[in-house]
Write a protein that holds these residues in place. Structure first.
Motif, PDB file in Angstrom:
ATOM      1  N   ALA A  82     -34.315  25.629  27.999  1.00 57.08           N
ATOM      2  CA  ALA A  82     -34.252  24.161  27.858  1.00 57.08           C
ATOM      3  C   ALA A  82     -34.857  23.587  28.941  1.00 57.08           C
ATOM      4  O   ALA A  82     -36.022  24.089  29.400  1.00 57.08           O
ATOM      5  CB  ALA A  82     -32.702  23.948  28.417  1.00 57.08           C
ATOM      6  N   ASP A  83     -34.887  22.308  29.472  1.00 59.46           N
ATOM      7  CA  ASP A  83     -35.834  21.669  30.383  1.00 59.46           C
ATOM      8  C   ASP A  83     -35.900  22.483  31.400  1.00 59.46           C
ATOM      9  O   ASP A  83     -34.775  22.932  32.079  1.00 59.46           O
ATOM     10  CB  ASP A  83     -35.353  20.120  30.665  1.00 59.46           C
ATOM     11  N   LEU A  84     -37.108  22.683  32.277  1.00 59.45           N
ATOM     12  CA  LEU A  84     -37.447  23.358  33.383  1.00 59.45           C
ATOM     13  C   LEU A  84     -37.163  22.843  34.499  1.00 59.45           C
ATOM     14  O   LEU A  84     -37.625  21.660  34.547  1.00 59.45           O
ATOM     15  CB  LEU A  84     -38.761  24.145  33.101  1.00 59.45           C
ATOM     16  N   ASP A  85     -36.838  23.274  35.404  1.00 58.75           N
ATOM     17  CA  ASP A  85     -36.463  22.869  36.906  1.00 58.75           C
ATOM     18  C   ASP A  85     -37.355  23.733  37.611  1.00 58.75           C
ATOM     19  O   ASP A  85     -37.135  25.029  38.155  1.00 58.75           O
ATOM     20  CB  ASP A  85     -35.184  22.893  37.443  1.00 58.75           C
ATOM     21  N   PHE A  86     -38.794  23.213  37.894  1.00 54.47           N
ATOM     22  CA  PHE A  86     -39.820  24.119  38.595  1.00 54.47           C
ATOM     23  C   PHE A  86     -39.454  24.543  39.809  1.00 54.47           C
ATOM     24  O   PHE A  86     -39.880  25.494  40.198  1.00 54.47           O
ATOM     25  CB  PHE A  86     -41.100  23.296  38.201  1.00 54.47           C
ATOM     26  N   LEU A  87     -38.595  23.445  40.674  1.00 52.08           N
ATOM     27  CA  LEU A  87     -38.207  23.968  42.010  1.00 52.08           C
ATOM     28  C   LEU A  87     -37.220  25.309  42.067  1.00 52.08           C
ATOM     29  O   LEU A  87     -37.429  26.238  42.689  1.00 52.08           O
ATOM     30  CB  LEU A  87     -37.661  22.885  42.628  1.00 52.08           C
ATOM     31  N   ALA A  88     -36.267  25.186  41.094  1.00 51.60           N
ATOM     32  CA  ALA A  88     -35.514  26.374  40.956  1.00 51.60           C
ATOM     33  C   ALA A  88     -36.162  27.615  40.466  1.00 51.60           C
ATOM     34  O   ALA A  88     -35.987  28.624  40.955  1.00 51.60           O
ATOM     35  CB  ALA A  88     -34.261  26.012  40.222  1.00 51.60           C
ATOM     36  N   LEU A  89     -37.003  27.426  39.458  1.00 55.32           N
ATOM     37  CA  LEU A  89     -37.981  28.575  38.901  1.00 55.32           C
ATOM     38  C   LEU A  89     -38.603  29.242  40.092  1.00 55.32           C
ATOM     39  O   LEU A  89     -38.905  30.195  40.064  1.00 55.32           O
ATOM     40  CB  LEU A  89     -38.503  27.974  37.801  1.00 55.32           C
ATOM     41  N   GLY A  90     -39.332  28.293  40.733  1.00 55.19           N
ATOM     42  CA  GLY A  90     -40.014  28.978  41.768  1.00 55.19           C
ATOM     43  C   GLY A  90     -39.398  29.616  42.948  1.00 55.19           C
ATOM     44  O   GLY A  90     -39.913  30.674  43.309  1.00 55.19           O
ATOM     45  N   GLY A  91     -38.209  29.074  43.189  1.00 57.27           N
ATOM     46  CA  GLY A  91     -37.233  29.689  43.894  1.00 57.27           C
ATOM     47  C   GLY A  91     -36.838  31.104  43.504  1.00 57.27           C
ATOM     48  O   GLY A  91     -36.772  32.092  44.298  1.00 57.27           O
ATOM     49  N   ALA A  92     -36.647  31.112  42.323  1.00 56.37           N
ATOM     50  CA  ALA A  92     -36.251  32.717  41.700  1.00 56.37           C
ATOM     51  C   ALA A  92     -37.490  33.532  41.729  1.00 56.37           C
ATOM     52  O   ALA A  92     -37.429  34.612  41.725  1.00 56.37           O
ATOM     53  CB  ALA A  92     -36.047  32.086  40.267  1.00 56.37           C
ATOM     54  N   ALA A  93     -38.501  32.957  41.344  1.00 56.35           N
ATOM     55  CA  ALA A  93     -39.847  33.786  41.563  1.00 56.35           C
ATOM     56  C   ALA A  93     -40.245  34.202  42.820  1.00 56.35           C
ATOM     57  O   ALA A  93     -40.521  35.466  43.019  1.00 56.35           O
ATOM     58  CB  ALA A  93     -41.091  32.941  41.032  1.00 56.35           C
ATOM     59  N   VAL A  94     -39.885  33.501  44.008  1.00 60.41           N
ATOM     60  CA  VAL A  94     -40.095  33.851  45.417  1.00 60.41           C
ATOM     61  C   VAL A  94     -38.973  34.908  45.648  1.00 60.41           C
ATOM     62  O   VAL A  94     -39.257  36.056  46.268  1.00 60.41           O
ATOM     63  CB  VAL A  94     -39.634  32.759  46.363  1.00 60.41           C
ATOM     64  N   GLY A  95     -37.477  34.722  45.151  1.00 65.29           N
ATOM     65  CA  GLY A  95     -36.574  36.059  45.267  1.00 65.29           C
ATOM     66  C   GLY A  95     -37.039  37.111  44.600  1.00 65.29           C
ATOM     67  O   GLY A  95     -36.922  38.222  45.084  1.00 65.29           O
ATOM     68  N   LEU A  96     -37.594  37.149  43.501  1.00 68.65           N
ATOM     69  CA  LEU A  96     -38.083  38.268  42.859  1.00 68.65           C
ATOM     70  C   LEU A  96     -39.293  38.993  43.644  1.00 68.65           C
ATOM     71  O   LEU A  96     -39.224  40.168  43.719  1.00 68.65           O
ATOM     72  CB  LEU A  96     -38.537  37.950  41.476  1.00 68.65           C
ATOM     73  N   ALA A  97     -39.974  38.275  44.127  1.00 70.74           N
ATOM     74  CA  ALA A  97     -41.130  38.783  44.861  1.00 70.74           C
ATOM     75  C   ALA A  97     -40.692  39.451  46.195  1.00 70.74           C
ATOM     76  O   ALA A  97     -40.928  40.532  46.628  1.00 70.74           O
ATOM     77  CB  ALA A  97     -42.119  37.753  45.373  1.00 70.74           C
ATOM     78  N   VAL A  98     -39.533  38.961  46.989  1.00 72.21           N
ATOM     79  CA  VAL A  98     -38.942  39.626  47.965  1.00 72.21           C
ATOM     80  C   VAL A  98     -38.251  40.776  47.543  1.00 72.21           C
ATOM     81  O   VAL A  98     -38.407  41.836  48.091  1.00 72.21           O
ATOM     82  CB  VAL A  98     -37.663  38.518  48.505  1.00 72.21           C
ATOM     83  N   PHE A  99     -37.632  40.850  46.293  1.00 73.76           N
ATOM     84  CA  PHE A  99     -36.968  42.065  45.788  1.00 73.76           C
ATOM     85  C   PHE A  99     -37.855  43.106  45.475  1.00 73.76           C
ATOM     86  O   PHE A  99     -37.558  44.501  46.136  1.00 73.76           O
ATOM     87  CB  PHE A  99     -36.320  41.414  44.403  1.00 73.76           C
ATOM     88  N   TRP A 100     -39.009  42.757  44.944  1.00 73.70           N
ATOM     89  CA  TRP A 100     -40.040  43.808  44.889  1.00 73.70           C
ATOM     90  C   TRP A 100     -40.680  44.211  46.022  1.00 73.70           C
ATOM     91  O   TRP A 100     -41.053  45.472  46.168  1.00 73.70           O
ATOM     92  CB  TRP A 100     -41.048  43.163  44.062  1.00 73.70           C
ATOM     93  N   LEU A 101     -40.724  43.227  47.157  1.00 73.91           N
ATOM     94  CA  LEU A 101     -41.263  43.849  48.430  1.00 73.91           C
ATOM     95  C   LEU A 101     -40.446  44.899  48.992  1.00 73.91           C
ATOM     96  O   LEU A 101     -40.950  45.978  49.785  1.00 73.91           O
ATOM     97  CB  LEU A 101     -41.543  42.565  49.142  1.00 73.91           C
ATOM     98  N   LEU A 102     -39.207  44.507  48.824  1.00 72.29           N
ATOM     99  CA  LEU A 102     -38.205  45.383  49.691  1.00 72.29           C
ATOM    100  C   LEU A 102     -38.041  46.892  48.967  1.00 72.29           C
ATOM    101  O   LEU A 102     -38.142  47.855  49.812  1.00 72.29           O
ATOM    102  CB  LEU A 102     -36.729  44.757  49.654  1.00 72.29           C
TER     103      LEU A 102
END
Length: 478
Positions: free
Chosen positions: A195-215
């Motif tokens: 649906a319509d994208l919320d780029f702020l929330a999507l960016g937060g999810a991307a940051v979370g995934l980056a932290v997940f990968w780094l850990l």
């Protein structure tokens, strides 16, 4: 002149390596149990939604809302099952895909060509069948993706119920096909049902995934670190407008699925072993319980075969899946150096392709997404998914039963372990130690037969002596 080099022909559905065969057996055992639970949940949902005295309670429970509204998570029970619990299912699918890419059949491009092409054709052809049916009948094209998905758990549950012993190569093909199928279904959901994208929330999810990968890269361990982080990523992904199950897939793909020195299992294999029972035994059956509860009546069943949207789903699952997968497999074998294993026939491939027409979990999910806002049509499409899956299961059962005796002989040959080494004999044919063990076994048998032959030749056959003794005893006076 030296003879030109020729690439040896590959066998389609040839014998698996022993490690791959062991992995497939373990994975399918869990999927089969989960599939039986899924079947029970679906039947329970249909009964719950169609018995007049229970129907209202089903609607009340399904639409009961709970969750923190401030986080945008005030969702119905059915919504939690579709977006929350299915994230666990797609997490396991992501791990399976990663494993196949780095250590399984998809690692070798030549070996990967068959399941990838078969899965692609098994998705394109059902979509085309749906589109043609609805263009001809004047229906909606929104549901084109509904018949594209295969439900591996339900398919294996059918195998468990009918007791068919498929050879390990065909079972592995069905599993790999479903993994690739899940990947493309995930892409369809991400691309076409966002649906319509919320780029702020999507960016937060991307940051979370980056932290997940780094850990993961740093070797940090502990469920108390990853579970809260996963919940944050899922929440942000849900609020971004991208379907929340994509978060599960992304995290599954990040896990390492190769073993390092000293490791008995890779982190991906270990976590999959822990999470798969939760996915197959709880998440997917609960989703089915709150998604498969559609009203069924004579009129509703009649509508399944008369409305273009529902007819397109049924034809896509029953005809499109079978023709697409079989055609993709045949074309791959026809135009490459691959050839069918001598133990199998193309009829076996067609039976498995028909079995792949059982579309349940992901098909129901896509049906809800495709016709969101039209509750009546959503229920009709769900009924069509159930009807198409039932027809495909029935046809596959008939086709597999015809060849069941042949399958049984193949499986017996795969399982034979005459030297009692714990490893099937077919995997030890190039091992000299195996032949020495077999020679010792045959020598003992030969010595025993020589002893029996000598006794017979001298009139000292043990059986004859026993019979003679019994006769003498009978002739003695009392």
């Amino acid at each position: 002149m030296p003879a030109p080099r020729t690439t040896p022909a590959r066998k389609v559905f040839g014998r698996l390596s022993l490690p791959e065969r062991t992995f497939v057996a373990d994975a399918l055992r869990t999927e089969t149990v989960g599939g039986v639970l899924l079947l029970i949940a679906a039947v329970t949902a249909l009964v719950w939604a169609n018995v007049p005295a229970l129907r209202d309670s089903y609607e009340s429970v399904s639409h009961f809302h709970l969750g923190p509204e401030a986080l945008g998570l005030d969702l119905s029970i059915a919504h939690w099952a579709a977006d929350g619990l299915l994230a666990i299912f797609f997490f396991v699918a992501g791990i399976e895909l990663k494993r196949e890419l780095v250590a399984g059949d998809l690692k070798d491009p030549k070996a990967a060509a068959l399941p990838v092409i078969a899965a692609l054709c098994g998705m394109v052809v059902p979509a085309l069948v749906y589109v043609l049916t609805n263009v001809t009948g004047g229906g909606s094209l929104q549901g084109w993706a509904v018949p594209t998905a295969t439900d591996i758990a339900f398919a294996l549950a059918v195998l468990a119920v009918i007791g068919t012993s498929l050879p390990s190569a065909l079972r592995a093909f069905l599993l790999t096909l479903a993994v690739v199928d899940d990947l493309f279904a995930i892409l369809i959901i991400a691309v076409f049902f966002t649906a319509d994208l919320d780029f702020l929330a999507l960016g937060g999810a991307a940051v979370g995934l980056a932290v997940f990968w780094l850990l993961l890269r740093k070797g940090v361990r502990g469920w108390y670190v990853y579970v809260p982080l996963a919940l944050v990523i899922w929440t942000l992904m849900y609020n971004s407008g991208v379907h929340a199950t994509i978060a599960g897939v992304a995290m599954g793909l990040m896990l390492r699925c190769t073993r390092r020195e000293g490791e008995e299992h890779s982190p991906g294999e270990h976590i999959e072993h822990l999470v798969r029972p939760l996915s197959a035994g709880l998440a997917v059956p609960l989703f089915a319980l709150f998604s498969a509860g559609v009203s069924i009546s004579g009129g509703a069943l009649g509508d399944v075969f008369t409305k273009p949207e529902t007819l397109g789903v049924v034809l896509g699952l029953v005809l499109g899946k079978a023709l697409g997968i079989f055609g993709g497999t045949w074309l791959t074998a026809r135009y490459t150096r691959a050839s069918l294993s001598e133990d199998l026939q193309w009829a076996d491939v067609f039976a498995v392709a028909t079995l792949a027409g059982i579309g349940f979990t992901v098909s129901l999910l896509i049906g809800e997404l495709a016709f969101d806002g039209d509750a009546a049509l959503t229920d009709e499409v769900k009924a069509a998914v159930l009807a198409g899956s039932l027809i495909a299961a029935t046809l596959a059962t008939v086709l597999l039963k015809i060849r069941n005796a042949k399958y049984r002989r193949l499986v017996e040959a795969e399982e034979r372990d005459e030297d009692l080494s714990g490893v099937p004999d077919i995997y030890e044919e190039d091992d000299p130690a195996y032949h020495l063990r077999m020679a010792e076994i045959y020598e003992r048998k030969a010595a025993e037969h020589r002893r029996i032959a000598e006794r017979k030749a001298t009139g000292r056959d043990p059986l004859a002596e026993v019979a003679g003794g019994a006769s003498d005893e009978d002739d003695r006076p009392a």
